[in-house]
Design a protein around this motif. Structure first.
Motif, mmCIF file in Angstrom:
data_model
loop_
_atom_site.group_PDB
_atom_site.id
_atom_site.type_symbol
_atom_site.label_atom_id
_atom_site.label_comp_id
_atom_site.label_asym_id
_atom_site.label_seq_id
_atom_site.Cartn_x
_atom_site.Cartn_y
_atom_site.Cartn_z
ATOM 1 N N UNK A 1 -3.228 8.436 4.577
ATOM 2 C CA UNK A 1 -4.091 9.387 3.858
ATOM 3 C C UNK A 1 -3.336 10.170 2.782
ATOM 4 N N UNK A 2 -2.123 9.725 2.461
ATOM 5 C CA UNK A 2 -1.281 10.491 1.551
ATOM 6 C C UNK A 2 -1.913 10.688 0.171
ATOM 7 N N UNK B 1 12.252 1.073 5.807
ATOM 8 C CA UNK B 1 11.708 1.105 4.450
ATOM 9 C C UNK B 1 11.447 2.557 4.043
ATOM 10 N N UNK B 2 12.117 3.021 2.970
ATOM 11 C CA UNK B 2 11.958 4.434 2.588
ATOM 12 C C UNK B 2 10.518 4.781 2.211
ATOM 13 N N UNK C 1 5.485 7.816 4.060
ATOM 14 C CA UNK C 1 4.084 7.879 4.479
ATOM 15 C C UNK C 1 3.959 8.689 5.770
ATOM 16 N N UNK C 2 4.882 8.425 6.717
ATOM 17 C CA UNK C 2 4.814 9.110 8.009
ATOM 18 C C UNK C 2 5.193 10.583 7.849
ATOM 19 N N UNK C 3 6.176 10.833 6.975
ATOM 20 C CA UNK C 3 6.582 12.222 6.746
ATOM 21 C C UNK C 3 5.476 13.002 6.043
ATOM 22 N N UNK D 1 0.814 -1.224 0.000
ATOM 23 C CA UNK D 1 0.000 0.000 0.000
ATOM 24 C C UNK D 1 0.842 1.267 0.000
ATOM 25 N N UNK D 2 2.094 1.148 0.376
ATOM 26 C CA UNK D 2 2.947 2.331 0.454
ATOM 27 C C UNK D 2 3.525 2.686 -0.912
#
Ligand code: SF4
Lengths: 201, 471
Positions: free
Chosen positions: B39-40, B79-80, B85-87, A30-31
């Motif tokens: 939610x990106x 994992x980049x 996602x968090x950034x 999903x990422x």
């Protein structure tokens, strides 16, 4: 959004209940950025073994079903997680419609917003259609959204229901967001009334 | 419909309907929107169209899915793609003026734990989040449901959604729960009864004396798993328990507005003559500690039972699914569930990571040791739950017993942050989904309550927690 055109395509059978969106696309994908495409991840862990080789038993690995654009599934298809990536994966693989007796509610909504058609038919009709495409691999199914009909390989016409507005948006590739932005005045009026009635919100 | 027959759902729905279309679609106003590190994509869509967030003041964010639980340093996210996602949530929120409880904020946690804890989720609200377990917030008497990425961008841009009104199903649980039987067992028993598609197209209202007897934490657990029965929303009518829970929370109304809000909340419960589209009733006294044996949450039975024989299912579809599930789970029909060894125990997730969950798990773990064959971890649902547990000394109990004590996040519920169960390992998990591969490729998940998870940890196998109570 792409307009939904009349489909005349190979249909693949998937006689499994409660196919959840974790099966349609496992969480670890999903990422990945949307632009990269999700077709390769569709049903990943049932489609490929640990070494990344195709599992021969899986329906989409059988030559006759590879070009499938319609999936004939079972009840509660797309249940579970809200991940819209499940629809992206189906779409990017080439699917344009799925036929089942029922769906996970969120998956159903996500589908329509991406030009992908989830068709609801009664259980008996789904089972019959699924048996037909299972017995003759590579058989075509026609999906005519305008007429709200599915035509099976046996020529039988099956009528389905869909909300008129959803149908309109699909047929013309209209994005709901543009439509809603046209209701700005009503939204503003609502906000004014609400801030009077429930000021703590 | 006359005014005296309205359900809680009707009352909330009617207040939020802006436009009604002939085809049954309603433009619904959304009071509260939670965003997270998944939610990106929705923000990308806003960017592509040059749109702004309409109501940043109604939108709150917290990273949860991808965050590390062994520390708070984003740099440790290997994992980049996951780090991005968090950034992204911090960057997007800042760009649009949305408040975010970031990794450096003690209020960070799982969105469905943080919303109620902060008093952001309130009775009578419409609440959405791009996550199917948004149903959790319905425990406060709200209409709360999960949405997809396109809908998230729609809400960000317009603060509304087009929806068809769901049907109303009432599930009444009357009576008293036995010792060692908790909210998790209630919802697993409900799903086992009505099936994974038993409430598709419905919003569930949970009612009855056993539901009213639950704390808000317990109600959150019940509403959380509504989606596992196919319902997009689950709700409990607001009552004294709800109001006492909300009073004094950071974002709850204050002063004169508090009084006004409470009066409004008191008007929300379904009318005595309210009509539901369907009804189900369960007797609380018959519910035992539950455990799942298969790969759908509907595959739940009492711990006193045995692994079922697929041949015994009358329905052909269920029979086929059960056969496949047992193969994946490595179980043989007829095996007693009690005594099946586990290798992993996970206490956490938006279902069961609140203070009450940690208290009961600690009660079982206290003075005992995690079996040498088991690796067990506790992941609090928010930084504030973690602090509270530490203030009560629960972390000490867990650590002394041999549990890992982690930072808040979704963690092993979905494994997106790398907290995974290895292939073939059996995990007693307090999360909500035992889907194939949910906790990792080949992982075998059994859903249980926090008390049952702790019992499995200290005995090394599924055990009826009632045998460990009342020392
Ligand atoms: S804890 Fe699990 S179910 Fe809950 S929001 Fe996180 S990933 Fe989803």
């Amino acid at each position: 959004m792409e307009p939904f055109e009349r489909l005349d395509a190979v249909a693949a059978p998937m006689p499994v209940e409660n196919v959840d969106t974790d099966q349609i696309i496992p969480a670890r994908f999903l990422r990945k950025p949307r632009k990269a495409g999700y077709g390769q991840y569709l049903f990943h862990d049932v489609r490929f073994d640990d070494a990344g080789r195709e599992r021969t038993g899986f329906v989409l690995n059988q030559p006759a079903y590879r070009p499938a654009r319609v999936l004939v599934a079972d009840k509660n298809f797309g249940c579970g997680s809200s991940r819209e990536h499940a629809v992206y994966a189906l779409w990017d693989y080439g699917f344009r419609a799925v036929i089942a007796p029922s769906y996970g509610d969120i998956f159903y909504g996500n589908s329509l917003k991406n030009g992908f058609l989830p068709i609801v038919l009664p259980v008996a009709s789904v089972v019959r259609l699924r048996d037909l495409v299972q017995q003759s691999p590579g058989a075509h199914v026609i999906v005519d959204l305008d007429l709200q009909q599915v035509i099976g390989p046996d020529g039988r016409r099956l009528e389905f229901e869909i909300d008129a507005f959803r149908k309109h948006c699909l047929l013309h590739g209209i994005d709901e967001l543009d439509f809603t932005l046209g209701h700005r005045a009503e939204i503003e009026a609502y906000e004014r009334t609400q801030s009077g009635a429930t000021p703590w919100l | 419909m006359t005014a005296a027959t309205r359900t809680l759902l009707d009352k909330i729905w009617d207040r939020h309907a802006i436009v009604q279309r002939d085809d049954g679609q309603t433009l619904l106003y959304i009071d509260r929107h939670f965003i997270h590190d998944g939610s990106r994509r929705a923000f990308e869509v806003l960017g592509e169209r040059g749109l702004k967030v309409r109501r940043p003041d109604r939108t709150f964010g917290t990273p949860d899915h991808y965050v590390p639980t062994n520390g708070r340093d984003m740099a440790t996210i290997e994992d980049p793609d996951a780090r991005l996602m968090v950034e992204a949530i911090a960057r997007n929120a800042a760009a649009h003026g949305v408040a975010v409880f970031g990794l450096d904020d003690p209020r960070q946690g799982i969105a469905h734990v943080v919303g109620p804890e902060q008093g952001l989720s309130q009775p009578g609200m419409t609440i959405v989040c791009g996550d199917s377990h948004t149903s959790t917030h319905g425990a406060l008497g709200a209409l709360a449901f999960g949405i997809g990425a396109s809908e998230v961008s729609h809400v960000l841009a317009t603060q509304t959604l087009w929806q068809r009104k769901p049907k109303a199903k009432r599930i009444t649980v009357d009576g008293t729960l036995g010792a060692g039987v908790t909210a998790k067992d209630v919802i697993l028993a409900i799903i086992a009864r009505i099936g994974a598609d038993g409430a598709v197209g419905h919003a569930i209202e949970y009612a009855g004396s056993a539901i009213r007897g639950l704390s808000v934490e317990g109600r959150l657990t019940v509403c959380n798993m509504s989606i596992e029965a196919g319902a997009r929303a689950g709700m409990v009518a607001p009552d004294d328990t709800t109001i006492a829970y909300l009073e004094g929370r950071p974002y709850a109304p204050k002063g004169a507005q508090w009084e006004q809000a409470v009066r409004f909340w008191r008007s929300l419960p379904s009318d005595a003559e309210a009509r539901f589209d369907s009804e189900v009733a369960l007797d609380a006294a018959t519910i035992a500690p539950m455990v799942t044996w298969g790969t759908s949450p509907q595959d739940a039975v009492a711990i006193t039972e045995r692994v079922p024989d697929p041949a015994d299912f009358a329905d052909a579809g269920r029979r086929a699914a059960a056969g496949k599930a047992l193969e994946y789970m490595g179980l043989t029909p007829g095996t007693a569930l009690s005594g099946i060894p586990v290798q992993r125990v996970f206490i956490g997730s938006c279902t069961n990571s609140r203070i009450e969950d940690l208290r009961i798990a600690a009660q079982i773990a206290s003075g005992r040791k995690v079996a040498s064959t088991v690796r067990a971890m506790v992941v609090p649902g928010s930084g504030l739950v973690k602090r509270q547990a530490e203030a009560e000394g629960l972390d000490g109990v867990f650590k002394a017993a041999g549990f890992e004590w982690r930072e808040a996040g979704c963690s092993m519920c979905v494994g997106m942050n790398g907290d995974l169960v290895a292939a073939g390992e059996r995990c007693a998990s307090t999360s909500n989904r035992n889907f194939v591969g949910r906790q990792g490729k080949g992982a075998r998940t059994h859903l249980v309550s926090p008390a049952m998870a702790a019992a499995a940890a200290v005995t090394g196998a599924f055990t009826d927690v009632r045998a460990l109570l009342g020392r």
